[in-house]
Motif scaffolding. Structure first.
Motif, PDB file in Angstrom:
ATOM      1  N   ALA A  70       2.623 -27.215  61.571  1.00 40.73           N
ATOM      2  CA  ALA A  70       3.104 -28.135  60.446  1.00 40.73           C
ATOM      3  C   ALA A  70       2.304 -28.138  59.295  1.00 40.73           C
ATOM      4  CB  ALA A  70       2.924 -29.469  61.147  1.00 40.73           C
ATOM      5  N   SER A  71       0.816 -27.885  59.407  1.00 40.25           N
ATOM      6  CA  SER A  71      -0.151 -28.034  58.447  1.00 40.25           C
ATOM      7  C   SER A  71       0.147 -26.349  57.408  1.00 40.25           C
ATOM      8  CB  SER A  71      -1.595 -27.594  58.862  1.00 40.25           C
ATOM      9  OG  SER A  71      -2.072 -28.859  59.534  1.00 40.25           O
ATOM     10  N   PHE A  72       0.548 -25.471  58.119  1.00 42.51           N
ATOM     11  CA  PHE A  72       0.849 -24.412  57.393  1.00 42.51           C
ATOM     12  C   PHE A  72       2.081 -24.612  56.517  1.00 42.51           C
ATOM     13  CE2 PHE A  72       3.555 -20.568  57.033  1.00 42.51           C
ATOM     14  CZ  PHE A  72       2.768 -19.700  56.266  1.00 42.51           C
ATOM     15  N   ILE A  73       3.092 -25.106  57.188  1.00 38.65           N
ATOM     16  CA  ILE A  73       4.350 -25.275  56.381  1.00 38.65           C
ATOM     17  C   ILE A  73       4.287 -26.426  55.108  1.00 38.65           C
ATOM     18  CG2 ILE A  73       6.657 -26.332  56.610  1.00 38.65           C
ATOM     19  CD1 ILE A  73       6.938 -25.162  59.438  1.00 38.65           C
ATOM     20  N   GLY A  74       3.606 -27.343  55.466  1.00 38.10           N
ATOM     21  CA  GLY A  74       3.198 -28.530  54.385  1.00 38.10           C
ATOM     22  C   GLY A  74       2.458 -28.074  53.282  1.00 38.10           C
ATOM     23  N   GLY A  75       1.412 -27.074  53.736  1.00 34.52           N
ATOM     24  CA  GLY A  75       0.454 -26.541  52.680  1.00 34.52           C
ATOM     25  C   GLY A  75       1.263 -25.556  51.625  1.00 34.52           C
ATOM     26  N   SER A  76       2.105 -24.781  52.436  1.00 35.48           N
ATOM     27  CA  SER A  76       2.927 -23.708  51.732  1.00 35.48           C
ATOM     28  C   SER A  76       4.103 -24.403  50.823  1.00 35.48           C
ATOM     29  CB  SER A  76       3.616 -22.905  52.924  1.00 35.48           C
ATOM     30  OG  SER A  76       2.691 -22.041  53.519  1.00 35.48           O
ATOM     31  N   LEU A  77       4.669 -25.355  51.171  1.00 36.58           N
ATOM     32  CA  LEU A  77       5.325 -26.125  50.450  1.00 36.58           C
ATOM     33  C   LEU A  77       4.715 -26.903  49.342  1.00 36.58           C
ATOM     34  CD1 LEU A  77       8.008 -27.606  53.169  1.00 36.58           C
ATOM     35  CD2 LEU A  77       8.247 -25.788  51.444  1.00 36.58           C
ATOM     36  N   PHE A  78       3.566 -27.407  49.355  1.00 35.14           N
ATOM     37  CA  PHE A  78       2.812 -28.108  48.260  1.00 35.14           C
ATOM     38  C   PHE A  78       2.439 -27.313  47.338  1.00 35.14           C
ATOM     39  CE2 PHE A  78       2.245 -31.642  51.027  1.00 35.14           C
ATOM     40  CZ  PHE A  78       2.685 -32.744  50.375  1.00 35.14           C
ATOM     41  N   ILE A  79       2.121 -26.006  47.524  1.00 31.63           N
ATOM     42  CA  ILE A  79       1.784 -24.698  46.883  1.00 31.63           C
ATOM     43  C   ILE A  79       2.978 -24.471  45.784  1.00 31.63           C
ATOM     44  CG2 ILE A  79       0.910 -22.322  46.734  1.00 31.63           C
ATOM     45  CD1 ILE A  79      -0.608 -22.859  49.184  1.00 31.63           C
ATOM     46  N   VAL A  80       4.125 -24.309  46.720  1.00 37.86           N
ATOM     47  CA  VAL A  80       5.352 -23.967  45.805  1.00 37.86           C
ATOM     48  C   VAL A  80       5.742 -25.028  44.859  1.00 37.86           C
ATOM     49  CG1 VAL A  80       7.792 -23.652  45.994  1.00 37.86           C
ATOM     50  CG2 VAL A  80       6.319 -22.414  47.446  1.00 37.86           C
ATOM     51  N   GLY A  81       5.356 -26.200  45.376  1.00 36.35           N
ATOM     52  CA  GLY A  81       5.545 -27.489  44.335  1.00 36.35           C
ATOM     53  C   GLY A  81       5.097 -27.358  43.068  1.00 36.35           C
ATOM     54  N   GLY A  82       3.963 -26.748  42.975  1.00 33.08           N
ATOM     55  CA  GLY A  82       3.338 -26.406  41.816  1.00 33.08           C
ATOM     56  C   GLY A  82       3.974 -25.795  40.701  1.00 33.08           C
ATOM     57  N   ILE A  83       4.752 -24.725  41.203  1.00 27.61           N
ATOM     58  CA  ILE A  83       5.709 -23.758  40.451  1.00 27.61           C
ATOM     59  C   ILE A  83       6.899 -24.406  40.075  1.00 27.61           C
ATOM     60  CG2 ILE A  83       4.625 -21.699  40.747  1.00 27.61           C
ATOM     61  CD1 ILE A  83       7.016 -20.964  42.482  1.00 27.61           C
ATOM     62  N   TYR A  84       7.173 -25.406  41.012  1.00 24.98           N
ATOM     63  CA  TYR A  84       8.381 -26.226  40.962  1.00 24.98           C
ATOM     64  C   TYR A  84       8.337 -27.220  39.795  1.00 24.98           C
ATOM     65  CZ  TYR A  84      11.932 -29.786  41.652  1.00 24.98           C
ATOM     66  OH  TYR A  84      12.901 -30.719  41.732  1.00 24.98           O
ATOM     67  N   ALA A  85       7.243 -27.730  39.805  1.00 25.85           N
ATOM     68  CA  ALA A  85       6.891 -29.114  38.690  1.00 25.85           C
ATOM     69  C   ALA A  85       6.901 -28.413  37.577  1.00 25.85           C
ATOM     70  CB  ALA A  85       5.612 -29.786  39.277  1.00 25.85           C
ATOM     71  N   PHE A  86       6.326 -27.260  37.430  1.00 26.69           N
ATOM     72  CA  PHE A  86       6.402 -26.575  36.126  1.00 26.69           C
ATOM     73  C   PHE A  86       7.775 -26.076  35.506  1.00 26.69           C
ATOM     74  CE2 PHE A  86       4.959 -22.954  32.920  1.00 26.69           C
ATOM     75  CZ  PHE A  86       4.422 -23.825  32.032  1.00 26.69           C
ATOM     76  N   ALA A  87       8.433 -25.650  36.502  1.00 24.91           N
ATOM     77  CA  ALA A  87       9.776 -25.215  36.159  1.00 24.91           C
ATOM     78  C   ALA A  87      10.716 -26.431  35.938  1.00 24.91           C
ATOM     79  CB  ALA A  87      10.518 -24.597  37.417  1.00 24.91           C
ATOM     80  N   ALA A  88      10.684 -27.479  36.504  1.00 30.38           N
ATOM     81  CA  ALA A  88      11.209 -28.681  36.355  1.00 30.38           C
ATOM     82  C   ALA A  88      10.988 -29.557  34.980  1.00 30.38           C
ATOM     83  CB  ALA A  88      11.541 -29.495  37.469  1.00 30.38           C
ATOM     84  N   ASN A  89       9.722 -29.225  34.681  1.00 30.08           N
ATOM     85  CA  ASN A  89       8.795 -29.820  33.527  1.00 30.08           C
ATOM     86  C   ASN A  89       8.677 -31.369  33.973  1.00 30.08           C
ATOM     87  OD1 ASN A  89       7.784 -30.012  31.077  1.00 30.08           O
ATOM     88  ND2 ASN A  89       9.637 -30.956  29.979  1.00 30.08           N
ATOM     89  N   LYS A  90       8.012 -31.279  35.384  1.00 36.92           N
ATOM     90  CA  LYS A  90       7.345 -32.739  35.737  1.00 36.92           C
ATOM     91  C   LYS A  90       6.184 -32.326  35.824  1.00 36.92           C
ATOM     92  CE  LYS A  90      11.655 -34.079  36.408  1.00 36.92           C
ATOM     93  NZ  LYS A  90      12.300 -35.008  35.480  1.00 36.92           N
ATOM     94  N   HIS A  91       5.371 -31.668  35.315  1.00 37.85           N
ATOM     95  CA  HIS A  91       3.843 -31.665  35.681  1.00 37.85           C
ATOM     96  C   HIS A  91       3.260 -32.657  34.840  1.00 37.85           C
ATOM     97  CE1 HIS A  91       3.672 -29.827  31.621  1.00 37.85           C
ATOM     98  NE2 HIS A  91       4.896 -29.227  31.912  1.00 37.85           N
ATOM     99  N   VAL A  92       1.999 -32.761  34.829  1.00 35.38           N
ATOM    100  CA  VAL A  92       1.258 -33.702  34.352  1.00 35.38           C
ATOM    101  C   VAL A  92       0.863 -33.523  33.054  1.00 35.38           C
ATOM    102  CG1 VAL A  92      -1.045 -35.021  34.407  1.00 35.38           C
ATOM    103  CG2 VAL A  92      -0.053 -34.340  36.720  1.00 35.38           C
ATOM    104  N   ARG A  93       1.106 -34.612  32.188  1.00 33.75           N
ATOM    105  CA  ARG A  93       0.980 -34.368  30.839  1.00 33.75           C
ATOM    106  C   ARG A  93       0.087 -35.638  29.972  1.00 33.75           C
ATOM    107  NH1 ARG A  93       6.039 -33.062  28.536  1.00 33.75           N
ATOM    108  NH2 ARG A  93       5.412 -30.873  28.571  1.00 33.75           N
TER     109      ARG A  93
END
Length: 185
Positions: free
Chosen positions: A63-86
């Protein structure tokens, strides 16, 4: 038929900007289902541990591995969807032409930062995937399960940072090409 250029600028910003962004968003939406899998196996662990006094040896690490992996992918998702911090206090108070220049500065700084992180993560991956003599040897957790999750997670970090570098390059090119264009009002 609707013309994409007729949308308000803010709506256009929320759309994926290129093929890579669209692919990341689609893949991330599919991968997000793994959060449900994580909840299910965690629930299974709780039932096994407290109802049957038979705890698992694999759920916590998995569960920790899956969660950690998904949060890492969430970074490129946030940038792709223009939802990053500004810092919108500054960004929203300037003209649209100034925003274009701020975006270029953001992309140059982001590209440099992502590039340095990708380089550093390459070293981590090398150490976690290969023995000093060059043989493939994935770093493991050292627990009872002893899964290669640390090495796999470091590999995912490296891949996502490389993708982030490509995203920054594509976005920077798009920003530079858009400098001369007038904004639709």
């Amino acid at each position: 038929m609707t013309d994409n250029n007729s949308h308000a600028p803010q709506e256009q910003e929320e759309q994926p900007r290129n093929f890579l962004d669209r692919a990341i968003i689609k893949l991330s939406n599919v991968l997000s289902w793994f959060f449900i899998f994580t909840v299910l196996i965690s629930f299974y662990e709780v039932v096994m541990r407290y109802a049957f006094d038979a705890p698992t040896t694999w759920v916590h690490e998995t569960a920790s591995f899956i969660g950690g992996s998904l949060f890492i992918v969430g970074g490129i998702y946030a940038f792709a969807a223009n939802k990053h911090v500004r810092v919108v206090l500054i960004y929203d108070s300037v003209s649209s032409q100034t925003r274009k220049y701020l975006n270029i500065v953001h992309h140059i700084v982001g590209l440099a930062f992502a590039g340095m992180l990708a380089y550093a993560s390459y070293s981590m991956v090398q150490e976690s995937w290969f023995a000093p003599w060059g043989d493939l040897r994935l770093e493991t957790s050292g627990s009872v399960l002893n899964a290669p999750y640390p090495a796999l997670l470091k590999g995912i970090i490296f891949v996502c940072l490389c993708i982030l570098v490509i995203q920054f390059v594509l976005h920077l090119i798009q920003e530079i090409m858009g400098l001369g264009k007038k904004d639709d009002v």
